[in-house]
Motif scaffolding. Structure first.
Motif, PDB file in Angstrom:
ATOM      1  N   PRO A 169       0.818  -1.224   0.000  1.00  0.00           N
ATOM      2  CA  PRO A 169       0.000   0.000   0.000  1.00  0.00           C
ATOM      3  C   PRO A 169       0.847   1.267   0.000  1.00  0.00           C
ATOM      4  CG  PRO A 169      -0.123  -1.119   2.123  1.00  0.00           C
ATOM      5  CD  PRO A 169       0.549  -2.065   1.174  1.00  0.00           C
ATOM      6  N   ARG A 170       2.090   1.114   0.378  1.00  0.00           N
ATOM      7  CA  ARG A 170       2.931   2.305   0.459  1.00  0.00           C
ATOM      8  C   ARG A 170       3.742   2.525  -0.817  1.00  0.00           C
ATOM      9  NH1 ARG A 170       6.665   0.687   4.872  1.00  0.00           N
ATOM     10  NH2 ARG A 170       6.383  -1.283   3.819  1.00  0.00           N
ATOM     11  N   SER A 172       3.416   4.110  -3.437  1.00  0.00           N
ATOM     12  CA  SER A 172       3.566   5.441  -4.027  1.00  0.00           C
ATOM     13  C   SER A 172       4.019   6.483  -3.007  1.00  0.00           C
ATOM     14  CB  SER A 172       2.257   5.859  -4.683  1.00  0.00           C
ATOM     15  OG  SER A 172       1.204   5.697  -3.765  1.00  0.00           O
TER      16      SER A 172
ATOM     17  N   ASN B 167      -5.479  10.932   0.822  1.00  0.00           N
ATOM     18  CA  ASN B 167      -5.709   9.908  -0.182  1.00  0.00           C
ATOM     19  C   ASN B 167      -4.354   9.347  -0.591  1.00  0.00           C
ATOM     20  OD1 ASN B 167      -6.448   8.264  -2.192  1.00  0.00           O
ATOM     21  ND2 ASN B 167      -7.328   9.843  -3.504  1.00  0.00           N
ATOM     22  N   LEU B 168      -3.989   8.261   0.059  1.00  0.00           N
ATOM     23  CA  LEU B 168      -2.630   7.778  -0.121  1.00  0.00           C
ATOM     24  C   LEU B 168      -2.461   6.946  -1.385  1.00  0.00           C
ATOM     25  CD1 LEU B 168      -1.858   7.138   3.589  1.00  0.00           C
ATOM     26  CD2 LEU B 168      -0.725   8.772   2.128  1.00  0.00           C
ATOM     27  N   ALA B 169      -3.540   6.767  -2.125  1.00  0.00           N
ATOM     28  CA  ALA B 169      -3.382   6.111  -3.417  1.00  0.00           C
ATOM     29  C   ALA B 169      -2.603   7.031  -4.338  1.00  0.00           C
ATOM     30  CB  ALA B 169      -4.734   5.785  -4.015  1.00  0.00           C
ATOM     31  N   PHE B 185      -0.353   4.374   6.060  1.00  0.00           N
ATOM     32  CA  PHE B 185      -0.378   4.284   4.608  1.00  0.00           C
ATOM     33  C   PHE B 185      -1.483   3.354   4.130  1.00  0.00           C
ATOM     34  CE2 PHE B 185       4.033   5.367   5.602  1.00  0.00           C
ATOM     35  CZ  PHE B 185       4.122   6.551   4.912  1.00  0.00           C
ATOM     36  N   GLY B 186      -2.223   2.824   5.049  1.00  0.00           N
ATOM     37  CA  GLY B 186      -3.319   1.938   4.665  1.00  0.00           C
ATOM     38  C   GLY B 186      -2.816   0.527   4.433  1.00  0.00           C
ATOM     39  N   GLY B 187      -3.759  -0.384   4.455  1.00  0.00           N
ATOM     40  CA  GLY B 187      -3.391  -1.766   4.155  1.00  0.00           C
ATOM     41  C   GLY B 187      -2.754  -2.510   5.294  1.00  0.00           C
ATOM     42  N   ARG B 244       7.669  -1.100  13.842  1.00  0.00           N
ATOM     43  CA  ARG B 244       6.849  -1.166  12.639  1.00  0.00           C
ATOM     44  C   ARG B 244       5.473  -1.767  12.940  1.00  0.00           C
ATOM     45  NH1 ARG B 244       8.491  -1.735   7.190  1.00  0.00           N
ATOM     46  NH2 ARG B 244       7.043  -3.129   6.132  1.00  0.00           N
TER      47      ARG B 244
END
Lengths: 261, 581
Positions: A169-170, A172, B167-169, B185-187, B244
């Motif tokens: 997911p990171r 970018s 919107n981290l995409a 960062f999501g996910g 982490r």
């Protein structure tokens, strides 16, 4: 004497309202023969500001080229690395400060990646910030730059595999970019210019959905025999990206070297 | 945009613009009726795509924030809405953000940082325990105001949560998302209290090291690899905060607060002190036991215990990565265990003492510490080692007095080192000599340097008796002669006496014996004071004259003196070469 055929394509893509990628692709004739200067910037930042960042950096590079390209070579026609590095470094540092100030004034955060390549008769010199890339395509596809992204760093450190990085997911998240970082630390790369090679610059939007094999198939020097083919093949791959639901802006620049006569 | 000087809501006079947030502008305003200063945050409509949505969010958010009350948070006192603006009136915080302190002064003092950390932890704890929990998500030095009274306030809190959900995409850049925790960062799961703990850890790291984790090498390193002076306890805390995986961090601010309150206790130094206390306690317990049932316990057991303790302390003391103080303390403790084979500890302590500082010399404090070792030497097992160690210490003391510009006098050095040389000689007498010489022991050197000590004593006793140009008087007793000659040597002209056939051989021998020491211990300052009278050639010539004379003297004493003069000459030549290079 080497000659160059060039082609540049960009597409806003299927999701975004604005195209924040900016591309500069120029041929200059010097006393040593043809040289090519190409710059690709992938802007970022909310609203319409990303293109402000990428376009202003492209402009700065164009101004640099127009004024300095003739003095960037050594006596034997190779690139004067020290001179060019110093100039590019200064340019990027000052643009970083300018874009940052603009962002502060307007209450937005914006920035841009940059990959610039100068190709002479003898050699090439690249500066890179962020995740836009430069490739060489000859007998295979070679990446010349190193992405300045969080995942790429972790791949290098062995914390992620390249496959995991593609899906992370990171993926970018950039380590740095021009306009949003406190200080910018660009990478520089260089090498020899050979006849019948294709140089490719692309934004990250171009390379997520298409495979290396597809790129090699469409862009290898034996296929790209003229600028018309270069343009149409590039368009083909961009369309492929779009049908595969790539969300980002898509930009690709091609430079093919060939022996004159 | 609010106009400077305009009156808002009939109460607040806008005085000046004081800040520029991402989506907002902050003004300083004064409530003219109450004569109190406030900050007014204006959420800019032009900067936001869908203002209506944002406005709804803002209303909910500010309503919630209005209910908050904490000393480290600005209170929101008023929300003023109109068609085109959204104004939040809150406490005006004096002072500057910590990012400015970082810019101006770099790394911040550790004590301050820990104090701030506690305050931040307290305010985060407060936010996290609201229902529903409030996650701050944007901890960074720029959002922490340092007030003139030294306390801090967490600002930029009025912005609605929607704004922070980036919107981290889209492509983003590390610096712009702050010290984003991996899960931001999501996910990687939801953001929660532990996200704030990560960001707080990164903030502390930046504050205490001056290194921005968003700049190369883009990593949070152990803080002591950047500044070894920092606390290892704080290092542990920061490492744990910035794990982490959220499960590996402190799970709540209360947990972190406990760690911060007790950071000194997880500090190596503190641990050491505690260990030491425990050691003292244990050893007294052991002694009690020994006294009670000593007769029944074999001494071997006790020795094993001592050995174990010694080895543990020694292994601490030889760790090069540790600080000087830590190593010194452990090595001294190791020697103090009275373990009968503590040679390594003594050697390492000496190495530590000699090896630190720019001059490769002992410092006065180290010199005093070495004296302490003295009392532990007799209990060592091997005579060879005892002799070697005494010799080594003596040589170092000699060096101490001989090399330093201020105390430049090897005569004094040899005097101070004399006792050690003497001890060394005594132990050597009981040792296997060939074994000892392999260890670098030199009886010859000892004799020379001890003679120098004798000489200094004579000089010491003769103060005020001599006169520079006093001529030799045959009737004076031997001792007086010697003293006179000593002072003559100092002025440089003594070779005449050796050549003079009227001078007795005994006296000539004395000239050679002490004269050679004198020449040898000529230091730069002494040479300077002699001015033109001094030259390297002159000294070598003097040595040669002495050697020539002593060769012609059949006396047994002369032969011994000859050996020492030869050595001194060699050493003088060597030392002189050294200083030329």
């Amino acid at each position: 004497m080497l000659k160059f055929a060039v082609s540049g394509n960009t597409d806003v893509g299927i999701k975004k309202e604005t195209n924040q990628d900016s591309l500069l692709l120029r041929k200059y004739s010097t006393c040593f023969g043809e040289v090519v200067f190409a710059v690709l910037c992938d802007g970022m930042g909310g609203l319409a500001k990303g293109e402000v960042a990428s376009a202003s950096l492209i402009n700065a590079f164009r101004n640099w080229a127009d004024e300095n390209i003739m003095t960037s070579f050594t006596k034997d026609g190779g690139i004067n690395y020290e001179e060019v590095q110093m100039k590019w470094m200064t340019l990027i540092t000052s643009m970083n400060a300018k874009i940052k100030a603009y962002g502060r004034q307007n209450g937005v955060s914006l920035g841009t990646t940059v990959t610039a390549i100068l190709i002479s008769q003898k050699d090439y010199y690249i500066v890179n910030v962020g995740d836009t890339r430069a490739y060489i395509i000859s007998d295979a596809l070679y990446v010349l730059t190193e992405d300045q992204t969080l995942v790429e760093k972790e791949v290098r450190e062995g914390k992620l595999t390249p496959e995991q990085a593609e899906k992370d997911p990171r993926r970018s998240v950039l380590l740095q970019c021009v306009g949003a970082s406190e200080n910018v630390y660009p990478d520089f790369f260089y090498g020899e210019t050979m006849p019948d090679t294709v140089f490719m610059l692309c934004s990250d939007g171009f390379r997520h959905e298409v495979t290396a094999e597809e790129i090699f198939g469409a862009f290898n020097p034996s296929v790209l025999c003229d600028e018309q083919t270069m343009y149409s093949n590039a368009t083909c791959l961009i369309e492929a990206n779009k049908t595969r639901q790539e969300r980002d802006n898509i930009t690709v620049a091609l430079i093919r070297s060939y022996q004159e006569g | 945009m609010l106009k400077i000087g305009s009156l808002i809501d009939g109460k607040y006079r806008v005085l000046s613009e004081i800040g520029h947030g991402g989506m907002s502008v902050v003004y300083m305003a004064i409530n003219e009726k109450a004569n109190k200063t406030w900050a007014i945050k204006e959420v800019r409509k032009d900067g936001i795509k869908d203002f209506e949505v944002v406005r709804q969010g803002l209303i909910v958010e500010t309503e919630m924030l209005k209910r908050l009350s904490h000393p480290n948070l600005p209170s929101i006192v008023d929300v003023i809405e109109s068609d085109d603006t959204f104004l939040i009136v809150m406490d005006y915080i004096e002072g500057n953000p910590l990012s400015q302190s970082l810019e101006e002064f770099g790394a911040q003092p550790q004590d301050y940082v820990i104090d701030w950390a506690k305050q931040l932890c307290d305010v985060l704890e407060y936010l996290h325990t609201r229902t529903p929990a409030i996650i701050y998500r944007d901890m960074k030095p720029a959002n922490i105001m340092l007030k003139p009274d030294g306390n801090i306030t967490l600002i930029d809190f009025g912005t609605a949560r929607e704004f922070k959900e980036k919107n981290l995409a889209d492509t983003t850049c590390l610096g712009t998302v702050g010290y984003a925790a991996p899960e931001q960062f999501g996910g990687m799961g939801q953001t929660d209290a532990r996200t704030d703990i990560y960001c707080l850890g990164a903030t502390l790291y930046h504050l205490v090291t001056g290194c921005n984790p968003c700049e190369p090498p883009y990593e949070i390193l152990p803080i002591r690899s950047i500044n070894p002076q920092l606390s290892s306890g704080l290092e542990r805390i920061i490492i744990k905060c910035t794990q982490r995986n959220p499960d590996d961090r402190y799970q709540s601010c209360a947990e972190l607060m406990y760690a911060l309150d007790h950071y000194e206790e997880i500090d190596d130094k503190y641990r050491r002190e505690q260990k030491k206390k425990l050691r003292i306690f244990l050893s007294s317990v052991i002694m009690m036991f020994a006294a009670l049932i000593g007769a029944f316990i074999s001494i071997g057991v006790n020795n094993k215990q001592i050995e174990k303790k010694y080895k543990e302390l020694l292994s601490n003391g030889v760790r090069l990565s540790e600080s000087y103080e830590y190593r010194e303390e452990n090595l001294i403790s190791a020697i103090e265990t009275n373990y009968n084979e503590a040679y390594d500890a003594i050697d390492n302590l000496l190495e530590l003492y000699i090896g630190t500082g720019s001059d490769n010399l002992l410092s006065p404090q180290e010199f005093n510490n070495i004296k302490i070792i003295d009392s532990y030497i007799p209990s060592l097992k091997s005579n060879e080692e005892k002799a070697r160690i005494c010799y080594k210490i003596a040589c170092n003391i000699f060096q101490y007095y001989s090399n330093d510009g201020k105390e430049s006098n090897s005569i004094i050095g040899s005097d101070k080192a004399r006792q050690w040389f003497k001890n060394s000689k005594d132990y050597a007498a009981k040792s296997n000599m060939s074994l000892l010489e392999e260890k670098g022991y030199s009886q010859k050197n000892i004799d020379i340097l001890m003679n120098l000590g004798d000489f200094s004593e004579i000089l010491e006793n003769s103060k005020g008796l001599q006169e520079e140009n006093e001529r030799l008087d045959g009737e004076k007793n031997d001792k007086q002669n010697t003293i006179d000659t000593c002072w003559k040597y100092l002025s440089g002209g003594f070779l005449d006496d050796i050549k003079n056939p009227n001078v007795q051989p005994l006296y000539k021998r004395m000239i050679c014996k002490y004269g050679s020491f004198m020449l040898y211990s000529n230091t730069v300052s002494m040479q300077k004071s002699l001015g033109e009278n001094y030259s390297y050639e002159k000294v070598i010539m003097a040595y040669n004259e002495m050697i020539n004379y002593l060769k012609s003297d059949d006396n047994e004493q002369a032969k011994n003196i000859l050996e020492s003069v030869k050595i001194l000459k060699e050493q003088f030549e060597y030392a002189n070469r050294e200083s030329d290079a």
